[in-house]
Structure formats: C-alpha cells, structure tokens
Design an enzyme around this catalytic site. Sequence first.
Site, short mmCIF file in Angstrom:
data_model
loop_
_atom_site.label_atom_id
_atom_site.label_comp_id
_atom_site.label_asym_id
_atom_site.label_seq_id
_atom_site.Cartn_x
_atom_site.Cartn_y
_atom_site.Cartn_z
N THR A 45 0.83 -1.20 0.00
CA THR A 45 0.00 0.00 0.00
C THR A 45 0.86 1.25 0.00
O THR A 45 0.66 2.18 -0.79
CB THR A 45 -0.92 0.01 1.23
OG1 THR A 45 -1.71 -1.17 1.24
CG2 THR A 45 -1.83 1.22 1.22
N THR A 46 1.87 1.29 0.90
CA THR A 46 2.76 2.45 0.99
C THR A 46 3.57 2.61 -0.28
O THR A 46 3.99 3.73 -0.62
CB THR A 46 3.68 2.31 2.20
OG1 THR A 46 2.89 2.00 3.36
CG2 THR A 46 4.46 3.57 2.47
N TYR A 134 -3.10 -9.92 4.69
CA TYR A 134 -3.05 -8.49 5.04
C TYR A 134 -4.47 -7.98 5.21
O TYR A 134 -5.22 -7.86 4.24
CB TYR A 134 -2.30 -7.72 3.96
CG TYR A 134 -2.17 -6.23 4.16
CD1 TYR A 134 -2.44 -5.60 5.37
CD2 TYR A 134 -1.74 -5.44 3.11
CE1 TYR A 134 -2.32 -4.24 5.53
CE2 TYR A 134 -1.60 -4.06 3.25
CZ TYR A 134 -1.89 -3.47 4.45
OH TYR A 134 -1.76 -2.11 4.60
N ARG A 139 -9.16 0.38 4.57
CA ARG A 139 -8.67 0.70 3.23
C ARG A 139 -9.42 -0.08 2.16
O ARG A 139 -9.69 0.44 1.08
CB ARG A 139 -7.18 0.38 3.16
CG ARG A 139 -6.46 0.90 1.94
CD ARG A 139 -5.74 2.18 2.26
NE ARG A 139 -5.12 2.77 1.08
CZ ARG A 139 -4.17 3.68 1.13
NH1 ARG A 139 -3.69 4.11 2.28
NH2 ARG A 139 -3.68 4.19 0.02
N LYS A 162 -0.62 -9.73 8.56
CA LYS A 162 -0.40 -8.33 8.93
C LYS A 162 -1.77 -7.80 9.35
O LYS A 162 -2.66 -7.64 8.52
CB LYS A 162 0.15 -7.53 7.75
CG LYS A 162 0.31 -6.05 8.04
CD LYS A 162 0.76 -5.27 6.80
CE LYS A 162 0.84 -3.78 7.09
NZ LYS A 162 1.22 -2.99 5.88
#
Length: 298
Positions: A45-46, A134, A139, A162
Amino acid sequence: MALFSGAGVALVTPFSNGKVDFPRLGELIEWQISHDIDAIISCGTTGEASTLNDEEHIETVRYTINKVAGRVPVIAGAGSNDTAHAIKMSLALQEAGADGLLMVTPYYNKCTQKGLIKHYAAIADQIKIPMILYSVPGRTGVNISPFAVSVLCRHPNIAGIKEASGDMSQVVEIAKYASNQFALYSGNDDMTVALLSMGGIGVISTVANIIPKDMHLMVENYLNGNVKEACKMQLEMKSLIDAMFIEVNPIPVKAALHLMGKIEKEYRLPMCEPTEESLKKIEKEMLNYGVIPPYPCS
C-alpha cells in the site's frame, strides 16, 4: 517458519517525471539496510502498488530483490481484487525471487468470509513461497475475521497475517492462532507494542521509512524482554506516527522523505501532495522527534 521477526519497512516507491525512480529506490534500500531494518516490503500500500502497472510492479520488485541481494528478506505485495490476477502476479513475483508475498484482502468486491477463504486458498495452492495475509478493512472494505484466520492458518503456504484492523479485541482473537508456523505482525505503527504483547513478532511499518533504526530497536527491545524501553519508545513515537497518517498513506511519509532530501515530491494521481496545513504538521513532528534539522518548510 516466520519470514522475519522485527521491523519490516513498507517501502515507498519513489517517482521522477512520471516513472519509477530506480536510483532513488536503490539509495532508500541501502539506507534502510544500513539502519538495521529487518525486512523490506516492496509494492505494498505504501509503495503505491495500486497505480503501478504489472510490468512496473514486477520490475520494481525485481530491482529491490537484486539490490538487497539476500541481506534481508524481500516480501512483495501481490494482492488484487481479482483472484486470477493475484495468482498471476504471485507467480511472477515468485519467479523474480521474492522471499514471500503480502496479500491484501480483495478490495471493492466486498466478498463474504467464505469467498475470502476461497480466494486466499486458491492463491496459496499455486505458490511455493510463504504468503502473509493483510487485513486493512479501513482501506479495502474487507476484514479478515478470526474465523477466516482459524481456517487459513492451517495452509502450509500461509505464514502469517499483517493485522491492521485497529481492533485490539480482534487481534486478541487472532492471536490464538499464532504459532511457529503462523506469525502475527502489526500493521498499525501506533499499536505495535500492544500487538507484540499478544504474541506478535514484528511490524510491517510505514514510519520505518523515516526511522528504521528506531522501529528495529523498539521491536528488538520488546522481543528481548526489555518491555519498559519498548513501551517508552512507542510513546515517544506516537506524535510522529500520527503525523504520518494526517492524510491518507503514503502522502505524508513521501512528503517526509522529501523533507529529508531522499526522494522527489512526486505522487501518482489520485494521490497528490499534502495540504500546506498538513505539511506544517508533518515538519513540526519531524523536527520534534529529531528526524530533520530546523529549516523552513518548502
């Protein structure tokens, strides 16, 4: 066995003139490793994976793997809301040499938990490297329930989760399934020590982009029994962490890295530069923490 313990950085993808800036990416990787990061997560995502086409995505992961050269594990983001596409990307990233895969929940579709289990199982059946689930429902709109974890943790190719739901009650339920074969990682920087106390072994971190050594030390302290120091570090980081999420990730952290002189201030739409108000807050907290020396915001 777990892919890693400690602090893994969810690394940004630097851009320049609309393209992936590989020289800057290489510098970021070297800086992270020299500051004791325990793993590198590429194209999550980052890393703005949602705006990378497949060729760019695979090339970015391959470059990262080659640059790291086995010094720390490289975990590649491979999630999709299309199971067939997730399998295709997973196999390509496995072929590129990734040590493991980070698999976000299918976004937008809002599948049921039954569909989610089938989605992850279908991917895991096709790969030969470990996968980390994840869960970031804020999100994606899809949460991985404790029940889904209880089923998926049995798959030999699913190595952990995660957990970024922000729901500590859910974390406690999921922690029941943590083992030597299924690792629990924090997906929320500000809840890392709390999650470690529930049996977690590390964090996949956004703020590690700017303070990799401190994130490594915080987790190391906790895992080595120095709980008081780990708690102290977590509390000291809180205001900086809040600033890194003052706007949607990775807008603030890329602005922070630009203030540090490490990347160009470039995003891909629909991501854009932070507001002046947000930028002032980001700079203020970076100054307070000591990430940057005093100089005017620009």
